[in-house]
Design an enzyme around this catalytic site. Structure first.
Site, PDB file in Angstrom:
ATOM      1  N   CYS A  24       3.630 112.634  54.050  1.00 52.00           N
ATOM      2  CA  CYS A  24       3.863 112.578  52.598  1.00 52.00           C
ATOM      3  C   CYS A  24       2.562 112.824  51.840  1.00 52.00           C
ATOM      4  O   CYS A  24       1.536 112.180  52.110  1.00 52.00           O
ATOM      5  CB  CYS A  24       4.465 111.237  52.217  1.00 52.00           C
ATOM      6  SG  CYS A  24       6.032 110.883  53.052  1.00 52.00           S
TER       7      CYS A  24
ATOM      8  N   CYS B 199       0.752 109.753  50.308  1.00 44.79           N
ATOM      9  CA  CYS B 199       0.607 108.537  51.111  1.00 44.79           C
ATOM     10  C   CYS B 199      -0.830 108.015  51.093  1.00 44.79           C
ATOM     11  O   CYS B 199      -1.768 108.742  51.415  1.00 44.79           O
ATOM     12  CB  CYS B 199       1.049 108.784  52.547  1.00 44.79           C
ATOM     13  SG  CYS B 199       0.998 107.301  53.579  1.00 44.79           S
TER      14      CYS B 199
ATOM     15  N   ASP C 190      -2.146  95.385  52.192  1.00 40.34           N
ATOM     16  CA  ASP C 190      -1.984  96.734  52.741  1.00 40.34           C
ATOM     17  C   ASP C 190      -2.606  97.792  51.839  1.00 40.34           C
ATOM     18  O   ASP C 190      -2.869  98.911  52.286  1.00 40.34           O
ATOM     19  CB  ASP C 190      -0.518  97.050  53.043  1.00 40.34           C
ATOM     20  CG  ASP C 190       0.381  97.054  51.832  1.00 40.34           C
ATOM     21  OD1 ASP C 190      -0.040  96.553  50.774  1.00 40.34           O
ATOM     22  OD2 ASP C 190       1.516  97.534  51.933  1.00 40.34           O
TER      23      ASP C 190
ATOM     24  N   CYS D 125      -2.597  86.325  43.997  1.00 37.97           N
ATOM     25  CA  CYS D 125      -2.029  86.954  45.193  1.00 37.97           C
ATOM     26  C   CYS D 125      -2.839  86.495  46.405  1.00 37.97           C
ATOM     27  O   CYS D 125      -3.417  85.428  46.382  1.00 37.97           O
ATOM     28  CB  CYS D 125      -1.997  88.474  45.044  1.00 37.97           C
ATOM     29  SG  CYS D 125      -3.624  89.234  44.808  1.00 37.97           S
TER      30      CYS D 125
ATOM     31  N   ARG E  54       7.683 114.142  49.990  1.00 37.56           N
ATOM     32  CA  ARG E  54       8.037 113.499  51.256  1.00 37.56           C
ATOM     33  C   ARG E  54       8.396 114.569  52.287  1.00 37.56           C
ATOM     34  O   ARG E  54       9.575 114.895  52.501  1.00 37.56           O
ATOM     35  CB  ARG E  54       9.161 112.494  51.064  1.00 37.56           C
ATOM     36  CG  ARG E  54       8.789 111.368  50.089  1.00 37.56           C
ATOM     37  CD  ARG E  54       9.716 110.181  50.209  1.00 37.56           C
ATOM     38  NE  ARG E  54       9.621 109.540  51.508  1.00 37.56           N
ATOM     39  CZ  ARG E  54       8.667 108.677  51.862  1.00 37.56           C
ATOM     40  NH1 ARG E  54       7.711 108.344  51.013  1.00 37.56           N
ATOM     41  NH2 ARG E  54       8.669 108.144  53.070  1.00 37.56           N
TER      42      ARG E  54
END
Length: 440
Positions: free
Chosen positions: A10, A13, A288, A272, A134
């Site tokens: 992708c 990405c 991530d 977070c 994609r």
């Protein structure tokens, strides 16, 4: 379990670049998680969650990538076996898996159904929009393969949701994307994630330096105003007929924020830091989106998982989301809803010249203003013990009433019912005499 290894390529990405950053372009086969690391992770994670959750709390594992199905079906059968071995009797275990869907066949779908996996399927809309970015490693679109995987999930009645990356290509067509998911793909649960990456994202961690302009973002990143308009367009379509029937993660989260219940979604939470990421070698990273060497927090096996996650350095990372908000944000009327959004997107300067403004700020403000009257009405419905879907009737009435051109423009721009239309709360009174009076 396979790190950034993926059968797709992708264009937008953010994770494929970890091949070079972390592994020096090693072959994907060299990054598969070992049986020893897998069992250690499951054992420690179950133990930590059993201590942290109430006795009836469900322990949830999230498998992502890259493309986690590259590990093969036997790997996930092994996961279920290990979870049963290490979980106390009666403790519920749940699994979620994020996939591009291209490898899902009858066997995979049957397994997901039998083991009650929640599957997140990445799909960016109809063919033209999905295939814009994609693509596989040869540059071919993946739409047909994804739809075949989706058909398998539906055939076996697997619980799944659609994850849409809102990017520069699909952002201008919100209703088309939403209607495709709802009407053609049969999706009932949706997530809309903004694509925001800086031009140096492959090598430089977020927050490393401030930027002065939106142009610092990549060409495929969604523009701030486009993202706000996209959310408004989807919201209007959803409000007209789908409240209580289709569930959009952002809208559910916003209702909780308007009710001051707090966000279960990390990007809109005040702090977070608990959603860490583990690579195949057991290395733990802050998030991530922060898989960079400077955000490596330790390695499973060298230290216990709980110790790594609760260490001061990682806790400070999570608290900085709140503590480093610029004054411009702290004064914002929508701080309760936004909380600065995701730290990775906070790379612009405020009008005062202070670093830390979110790239999406303008668009999010537009969205919050648009939904404000409806969220207040929904909150009132839920607070009164009625379903939020009660606002749909009022929305439909307001939409069907004739009005002047200026009235129609006002309804389209700010989302409020017309003053003389029936109040969406169901009281039977005019909006201006009911909820509209207290929320003017």
């Amino acid at each position: 379990p396979v790190g950034p290894a993926c059968n797709l390529g992708c264009a937008y990405c953010f994770y494929l670049a970890k091949d070079r950053l972390l592994y020096g372009c090693e072959e994907p086969a060299g990054r598969r998680i070992s049986d020893e690391t897998l069992e250690r992770f499951i054992r420690e994670y179950v133990g930590y969650q059993c201590d942290a959750l109430p006795p009836d709390g469900e322990i949830t594992f999230a498998w992502q990538g890259g493309e986690p199905t590259l590990m093969g079906l036997d790997f996930f059968r092994r996961i279920v076996e290990l979870q049963r071995r290490h979980a106390p009797p009666g403790r519920r275990i749940a699994n979620s898996l994020q996939t591009n869907g291209t490898l899902i066949d009858d066997q995979w779908a049957r397994f997901f159904a039998e083991q009650r996996f929640l599957v997140g399927l990445s799909i960016d809309g109809p063919r033209e929009l999905h295939d814009a970015y994609r693509v596989d490693k040869a540059g071919r679109g993946s739409f047909d393969r994804v739809m075949a995987g989706l058909a398998m999930l539906r055939r076996h009645r697997v619980e799944f949701n659609a994850l849409v990356v809102v990017n520069r290509r699909n952002a201008g067509r919100p209703r088309e994307v939403y209607r495709f998911l709802r009407d053609e793909a049969g999706v009932q649960f949706m997530q809309f994630i903004p694509c925001v990456e800086r031009r140096d994202f492959e090598a430089v961690a977020p927050l490393a330096r401030p930027a002065a302009a939106d142009s610092d973002a990549t060409d495929w990143s969604v523009a701030p105003d486009e993202f706000g308009a996209f959310l408004c367009g989807v919201f209007d379509e959803w409000l007209a007929r789908d409240v209580g029937r289709v569930f959009v993660q952002t809208f559910d989260t916003m209702l909780a924020q308007w009710m001051r219940l707090g966000s279960a979604l990390c990007v809109f939470a005040e702090t977070c830091g608990l959603a860490v990421a583990m690579e195949p070698d057991g290395s733990i990273y802050s998030c991530d989106h922060f898989v960079y060497p400077e955000h490596r927090r330790g390695r499973l096996g060298d230290r216990p998982l709980e110790e790594i996650v609760l260490a001061d350095r990682q806790q400070r990372f999570g608290q900085d989301k709140r503590d480093r908000l610029p004054a411009y944000c702290r004064r914002c009327e929508y701080l309760f809803a936004c909380n600065g959004e995701c730290p990775k997107n906070r790379f612009l300067l405020t009008p005062d010249g202070e670093p830390g403004l979110n790239y999406l700020c303008r668009g999010l403000k537009r969205f919050f203003k648009h939904i404000d009257p409806w969220m207040k009405l929904m909150a009132a419905e839920v607070g009164a013990g009625r379903p939020a879907a009660g606002v749909v009737r009022g929305a439909a009435v307001a939409e069907s009433r004739p009005g002047t051109e200026s009235q129609q423009r006002r309804t389209a721009s700010d989302g409020r019912p017309e003053p003389n239309s029936p109040c969406p709360c169901g009281s039977g009174r005019k909006f201006k005499k009911c909820c509209g009076r207290s929320r003017a």
